[in-house]
Design a protein around this motif. Structure first.
Motif, PDB file in Angstrom:
ATOM      1  N   UNK A  86      -2.847  16.281  40.456  1.00  0.00           N
ATOM      2  CA  UNK A  86      -3.821  16.813  39.523  1.00  0.00           C
ATOM      3  C   UNK A  86      -5.219  16.213  39.695  1.00  0.00           C
ATOM      4  N   UNK A  87      -5.386  15.216  40.557  1.00  0.00           N
ATOM      5  CA  UNK A  87      -6.701  14.640  40.780  1.00  0.00           C
ATOM      6  C   UNK A  87      -7.517  15.410  41.814  1.00  0.00           C
ATOM      7  N   UNK A  88      -6.907  16.337  42.504  1.00  0.00           N
ATOM      8  CA  UNK A  88      -7.609  17.100  43.527  1.00  0.00           C
ATOM      9  C   UNK A  88      -8.517  18.144  42.884  1.00  0.00           C
ATOM     10  N   UNK A  89      -9.687  18.378  43.477  1.00  0.00           N
ATOM     11  CA  UNK A  89     -10.586  19.363  42.897  1.00  0.00           C
ATOM     12  C   UNK A  89     -11.027  20.425  43.902  1.00  0.00           C
ATOM     13  N   UNK A  90     -10.856  20.217  45.174  1.00  0.00           N
ATOM     14  CA  UNK A  90     -11.235  21.197  46.180  1.00  0.00           C
ATOM     15  C   UNK A  90     -10.454  22.497  45.963  1.00  0.00           C
ATOM     16  N   UNK A  91     -11.139  23.646  46.049  1.00  0.00           N
ATOM     17  CA  UNK A  91     -10.524  24.942  45.740  1.00  0.00           C
ATOM     18  C   UNK A  91      -9.325  25.229  46.628  1.00  0.00           C
ATOM     19  N   UNK A  92      -9.392  24.948  47.921  1.00  0.00           N
ATOM     20  CA  UNK A  92      -8.258  25.227  48.807  1.00  0.00           C
ATOM     21  C   UNK A  92      -7.063  24.339  48.450  1.00  0.00           C
ATOM     22  N   UNK A  93      -7.341  23.110  48.116  1.00  0.00           N
ATOM     23  CA  UNK A  93      -6.266  22.217  47.714  1.00  0.00           C
ATOM     24  C   UNK A  93      -5.629  22.743  46.431  1.00  0.00           C
ATOM     25  N   UNK A  98      -1.266  25.471  43.633  1.00  0.00           N
ATOM     26  CA  UNK A  98      -0.789  26.627  42.885  1.00  0.00           C
ATOM     27  C   UNK A  98       0.406  27.252  43.600  1.00  0.00           C
ATOM     28  N   UNK A  99       0.290  27.398  44.910  1.00  0.00           N
ATOM     29  CA  UNK A  99       1.390  27.976  45.682  1.00  0.00           C
ATOM     30  C   UNK A  99       2.649  27.117  45.582  1.00  0.00           C
ATOM     31  N   UNK A 100       2.493  25.807  45.674  1.00  0.00           N
ATOM     32  CA  UNK A 100       3.647  24.914  45.536  1.00  0.00           C
ATOM     33  C   UNK A 100       4.256  25.010  44.142  1.00  0.00           C
ATOM     34  N   UNK A 101       3.412  25.132  43.135  1.00  0.00           N
ATOM     35  CA  UNK A 101       3.885  25.283  41.763  1.00  0.00           C
ATOM     36  C   UNK A 101       4.669  26.584  41.611  1.00  0.00           C
ATOM     37  N   UNK A 102       4.165  27.657  42.214  1.00  0.00           N
ATOM     38  CA  UNK A 102       4.860  28.948  42.158  1.00  0.00           C
ATOM     39  C   UNK A 102       6.209  28.874  42.870  1.00  0.00           C
ATOM     40  N   UNK A 103       6.239  28.217  44.010  1.00  0.00           N
ATOM     41  CA  UNK A 103       7.490  28.057  44.760  1.00  0.00           C
ATOM     42  C   UNK A 103       8.489  27.228  43.948  1.00  0.00           C
ATOM     43  N   UNK A 104       7.983  26.186  43.317  1.00  0.00           N
ATOM     44  CA  UNK A 104       8.843  25.363  42.460  1.00  0.00           C
ATOM     45  C   UNK A 104       9.401  26.200  41.312  1.00  0.00           C
ATOM     46  N   UNK A 105       8.551  27.039  40.728  1.00  0.00           N
ATOM     47  CA  UNK A 105       9.011  27.932  39.658  1.00  0.00           C
ATOM     48  C   UNK A 105      10.061  28.902  40.159  1.00  0.00           C
ATOM     49  N   UNK A 126      -2.169  35.366  50.483  1.00  0.00           N
ATOM     50  CA  UNK A 126      -3.241  34.469  50.935  1.00  0.00           C
ATOM     51  C   UNK A 126      -4.184  34.007  49.812  1.00  0.00           C
ATOM     52  N   UNK A 127      -4.269  34.767  48.725  1.00  0.00           N
ATOM     53  CA  UNK A 127      -5.138  34.394  47.612  1.00  0.00           C
ATOM     54  C   UNK A 127      -4.372  34.547  46.306  1.00  0.00           C
ATOM     55  N   UNK A 128      -3.388  33.666  46.101  1.00  0.00           N
ATOM     56  CA  UNK A 128      -2.527  33.777  44.925  1.00  0.00           C
ATOM     57  C   UNK A 128      -3.306  33.580  43.628  1.00  0.00           C
ATOM     58  N   UNK A 129      -4.336  32.758  43.656  1.00  0.00           N
ATOM     59  CA  UNK A 129      -5.146  32.564  42.449  1.00  0.00           C
ATOM     60  C   UNK A 129      -5.790  33.876  42.013  1.00  0.00           C
TER      61      UNK A 129
END
Length: 167
Positions: A86-93, A98-105, A126-129
């Motif tokens: 949660x400390x990351x702020x770069x958009x690609x990161x 987000x993708x990892x969170x979706x996969x975890x879900x 490619x642009x899940x957000x």
């Protein structure tokens, strides 16, 4: 998370993506990599990675696994001590997170194949957000969900094209 845990997790996700309703075995992973990537990695090497006996990958192996699992090569290392996503702020990161969170879900909802499939399809985009923002707009538009479902159900596409039947 340690490298071995990440590989094990990716095998679980890959098994779900392939409709196995279980994780891929190390042997199945080695075979799939050989058939789909034209390169090889042995089951025993995968076992050593997952057990921690091999804490690091060669660059060639890292790139091969990253390409196969469709993850950034930088993901395939141990997270540093005290690392917090949660400390990351770069958009690609953030998109990767987000993708990892979706996969975890999807893994958590594996007993609900339609929900798991939807989450995985979203994570693979490619642009899940942007897809989530679009979904928000769809949900905010009166009756649009019902109209879209009617259109999609009246013109069903085969599952191979990526659109599962709703219900």
């Amino acid at each position: 998370m340690r490298l071995g845990e990440k590989i094990r997790y990716l095998r679980e996700v890959e098994g779900t993506l392939r409709g196995m309703d279980r994780e891929m075995t190390q042997q199945e992973l080695a075979k799939a990599i050989r058939e789909e990537a034209g390169q090889s990695i042995s089951q025993s090497y995968l076992s050593q990675i997952e057990s921690g006996a091999r804490p690091h990958l060669t660059n060639q192996t890292r790139l091969l696994l990253a390409r196969f699992f469709k993850v950034h090569p930088g993901y395939l290392v141990d997270d540093p001590e005290g690392y917090h996503e949660f400390l990351m702020s770069d958009m690609r990161v953030m998109e990767d997170q987000l993708d990892l969170w979706l996969i975890s879900g999807a893994e958590k909802f594996r007993r609900d194949p339609k929900t798991a499939h939807a989450l995985l399809q979203l994570a693979k985009h490619p642009d899940s957000r942007r897809c989530l923002v679009l979904l928000s707009h769809i949900l905010e538009t009166p009756d649009l969900v019902e109209r879209l479902l009617e259109v999609l159900q009246s013109n069903p596409r085969k599952p191979e094209t990526g659109l599962a039947t709703f219900g």
